[in-house]
Design a protein around this motif. Structure first.
Motif, short mmCIF file in Angstrom:
data_model
loop_
_atom_site.label_atom_id
_atom_site.label_comp_id
_atom_site.label_asym_id
_atom_site.label_seq_id
_atom_site.Cartn_x
_atom_site.Cartn_y
_atom_site.Cartn_z
N PHE A 39 25.61 54.87 -55.67
CA PHE A 39 25.69 55.71 -54.49
C PHE A 39 25.66 54.77 -53.28
N LEU A 40 26.81 54.56 -52.68
CA LEU A 40 26.93 53.51 -51.68
C LEU A 40 26.71 53.96 -50.25
N GLY A 41 27.08 55.18 -49.93
CA GLY A 41 27.09 55.57 -48.53
C GLY A 41 28.23 54.84 -47.83
N PHE A 42 28.08 54.53 -46.53
CA PHE A 42 29.12 53.84 -45.78
C PHE A 42 29.21 52.38 -46.24
N ALA A 43 30.43 51.92 -46.46
CA ALA A 43 30.65 50.52 -46.87
C ALA A 43 31.67 49.89 -45.93
N LYS A 44 31.37 48.69 -45.45
CA LYS A 44 32.28 47.99 -44.54
C LYS A 44 33.49 47.43 -45.28
N GLN A 45 33.32 47.07 -46.54
CA GLN A 45 34.42 46.54 -47.34
C GLN A 45 34.53 47.34 -48.64
N GLU A 47 37.00 48.03 -50.55
CA GLU A 47 37.84 47.47 -51.61
C GLU A 47 37.04 46.57 -52.55
N TYR A 48 35.99 45.93 -52.04
CA TYR A 48 35.12 45.12 -52.89
C TYR A 48 34.46 45.99 -53.96
N HIS A 49 33.94 47.13 -53.54
CA HIS A 49 33.26 48.03 -54.48
C HIS A 49 34.27 48.73 -55.39
N LEU A 50 35.40 49.16 -54.81
CA LEU A 50 36.41 49.85 -55.61
C LEU A 50 36.94 48.98 -56.75
N SER A 51 37.02 47.68 -56.52
CA SER A 51 37.55 46.79 -57.55
C SER A 51 36.67 46.76 -58.79
N ILE A 63 41.17 57.35 -51.11
CA ILE A 63 41.95 57.56 -52.34
C ILE A 63 43.17 56.65 -52.33
N ILE A 64 43.80 56.49 -51.17
CA ILE A 64 44.94 55.57 -51.08
C ILE A 64 44.48 54.15 -51.40
N GLU A 65 43.30 53.77 -50.92
CA GLU A 65 42.75 52.44 -51.26
C GLU A 65 42.56 52.30 -52.76
N ALA A 66 42.11 53.35 -53.43
CA ALA A 66 41.95 53.31 -54.88
C ALA A 66 43.30 53.20 -55.57
#
Length: 123
Positions: free
Chosen positions: A8-14, A16-20, A38-41
């Protein structure tokens, strides 16, 4: 013990790091405009499991790049996640198709071309 299995991350500045780190992208939104996350995913070739609401259902073609579930149908969401997770070829296909759909419709180049064509057609 969800914190051991779910972040459960909340707001993330990066983001794409977590999505990877993830195999499947889940959104339980009640409404979205054009959901950038979703587009980033999709750029990162993720299989999608999304609530069937405006915005989400514009980015997901059911059983092409992921699976949709109706709001409040948590059992469908869970079965979709498990079905994708335990079928690696499905997960890879959905991820590949997410990226293809992104390239065809939502890449920066595609959006600029479409916008330019729209302005040219109005002349």
């Amino acid at each position: 013990n969800l914190e051991e299995k779910i972040q459960f991350l909340g707001f993330a500045k990066q983001p794409e790091y977590h999505l990877s780190e993830f195999n499947i992208y889940l959104s339980t939104s009640l409404y979205e405009g054009l959901p950038y996350s979703i587009i980033e995913a999709m750029v990162l070739k993720k299989a999608l499991v999304l609530s069937n609401v405006t915005g989400n259902n514009e980015l997901l073609i059911n059983e092409y790049n992921g699976e949709l579930f109706h709001l409040n149908d948590s059992s469908k969401a869970v079965s979709s996640i498990l079905s994708i997770y335990y079928n690696k070829s499905k997960m890879e296909l959905y991820g590949k198709n997410s990226y293809l759909l992104y390239q065809q419709k939502y890449s920066l180049e595609k959006m600029i071309t479409d916008l330019k064509n729209l302005y040219l057609s109005a002349e």
